[in-house]
Design an enzyme around this catalytic site. Structure first.
Site, PDB file in Angstrom:
ATOM      1  N   ASP A 257     -39.725 -22.192  -1.996  1.00 23.57           N
ATOM      2  CA  ASP A 257     -39.848 -21.022  -1.117  1.00 23.57           C
ATOM      3  C   ASP A 257     -40.376 -19.822  -1.896  1.00 23.57           C
ATOM      4  O   ASP A 257     -41.191 -19.046  -1.385  1.00 23.57           O
ATOM      5  CB  ASP A 257     -38.492 -20.682  -0.492  1.00 23.57           C
ATOM      6  CG  ASP A 257     -37.939 -21.827   0.336  1.00 23.57           C
ATOM      7  OD1 ASP A 257     -38.752 -22.609   0.878  1.00 23.57           O
ATOM      8  OD2 ASP A 257     -36.697 -21.955   0.434  1.00 23.57           O
ATOM      9  N   SER A 298     -32.353 -14.900  -6.405  1.00 22.65           N
ATOM     10  CA  SER A 298     -32.992 -15.290  -7.671  1.00 22.65           C
ATOM     11  C   SER A 298     -34.487 -14.973  -7.692  1.00 22.65           C
ATOM     12  O   SER A 298     -35.147 -15.176  -8.711  1.00 22.65           O
ATOM     13  CB  SER A 298     -32.770 -16.782  -7.932  1.00 22.65           C
ATOM     14  OG  SER A 298     -33.611 -17.574  -7.110  1.00 22.65           O
TER      15      SER A 298
END
Ligand code: RIB
Ligand code: NA
Length: 318
Positions: A257, A298
């Site tokens: 992603d 992240s």
């Protein structure tokens, strides 16, 4: 355009459990850490682009629970317009139960919840938003007919579209291959889509060719984790391999992603870069995301990245 990236896709609250290895059937494992976060492939890709500095919008459905509220907060904090986010009464926001092993590998069970309430009417209602965007990104965590409606709308409006059929599903209608400008899959997905094993750069190149030459994809990217990706621009072209930085993987969840959101970002903000250069930069950003736990949390922001990723020219200086 008013907007850079628009995503028609999913929101899942991630429940991440970290354990020494992935559980085997019937096994109970004691984990070391538990975290929750905003995830879902749609939201992840949108936020990945937003964190890099793209103006984005999310077309999705969430439940009327505390998890849905968290998504609204996170979108607002990450450059994502929320005008077309529906809240469904009495339905839960999508969830993902994720196990992450010490070596960074993961496995995921998702329960779509409100994601299944997104309809083609919702896509039609967002037509102006899609039209005013440079790139549309879709995944495979909402109904197929809704995704197809979004892809068709984008094609009609000459908005560039990236389709990431994840999680993979066999037997997709040919429109899903032929409509998107970029068809982007990982190794497992490439295998399901082509019926041929993908476990190396060479086999990915072969799968790339099948997708472009036989399935009539306009262009194909196959992501290969620590091996970077392969890319075929069009029929008759030879696929190219684009490697990536070696990193210590802590958590690979959402790396794909991060990659797709980054690619969409570069397509909007640096459209004159070559695809090879965009893919190289997207690889680097995704590699960085696997060094941190979690999905959206992240993904790096512009300020955390080396300036050469925002360099306006293609020159290979590393
Ligand atoms: O690609 C990673 C994502 O897949 C997770 O955030 C999880 O929600 C699932 O949708
Ligand atoms: Na991560």
């Amino acid at each position: 355009s008013a907007l850079d990236v628009v995503v028609v896709g999913s929101c899942n609250t991630d429940f991440l459990s970290y354990a020494p290895h992935l559980p085997k059937e019937g096994e109970t494992l004691t984990g070391s850490k538990f975290e929750t976060g905003c995830g879902g492939k749609g939201a992840n890709q949108c936020v990945a682009a937003g964190k890099l500095g793209a103006k984005t919008a999310m077309i999705t459905k969430i439940g009327d629970d505390i998890f849905g509220l968290e998504f609204l907060k996170s979108f607002k904090a990450n450059n994502v317009k929320c005008d077309h986010i529906g809240v469904v009464k009495g339905v839960s926001t999508g969830v993902a139960a994720i196990s992450v092993a010490d070596n960074g590998a993961n496995c995921i069970i998702i329960v779509p919840g409100a994601n299944n309430s997104l309809t083609t009417e919702d896509v039609e209602a967002a037509e102006e938003t899609i039209k005013s965007s440079k790139v549309l990104v879709c995944q495979n965590e909402i109904s197929l007919d809704v995704t197809l409606a979004a892809l068709k709308l984008a094609r009609k409006q000459t908005v560039k579209c990236i389709f990431n059929p994840a999680p993979a599903q066999a037997g997709l209608h040919s429109d899903f291959f032929t409509i998107p400008d970029i068809f982007c899959v990982n190794e497992t997905e490439a295998e399901i889509m082509t019926g041929s094993v993908v476990n190396s750069v060479e086999s990915a190149i072969a799968a790339c060719k099948i997708l472009v030459e036989n399935k009539n994809c306009r262009s194909v990217v196959i992501t290969l984790g620590s091996n970077g990706c392969v890319y075929q621009a069009k029929k008759g072209d030879e696929p190219m391999h684009i490697g990536t930085d070696k990193v210590f993987a802590v958590d690979t969840t959402g790396a794909g992603d991060s990659f797709i959101g980054s690619l969409a970002f570069f397509m909007c903000k640096f459209p004159h870069l070559s695809m090879a250069e965009m893919l190289k930069r997207a690889n680097k950003i995704a590699a960085r995301s696997v060094t941190k736990r979690g999905t959206q949390v992240s993904f790096p922001t512009a300020s955390e990245l080396p300036a050469d990723l925002y360099d306006d020219n293609d020159d290979d200086d590393d």
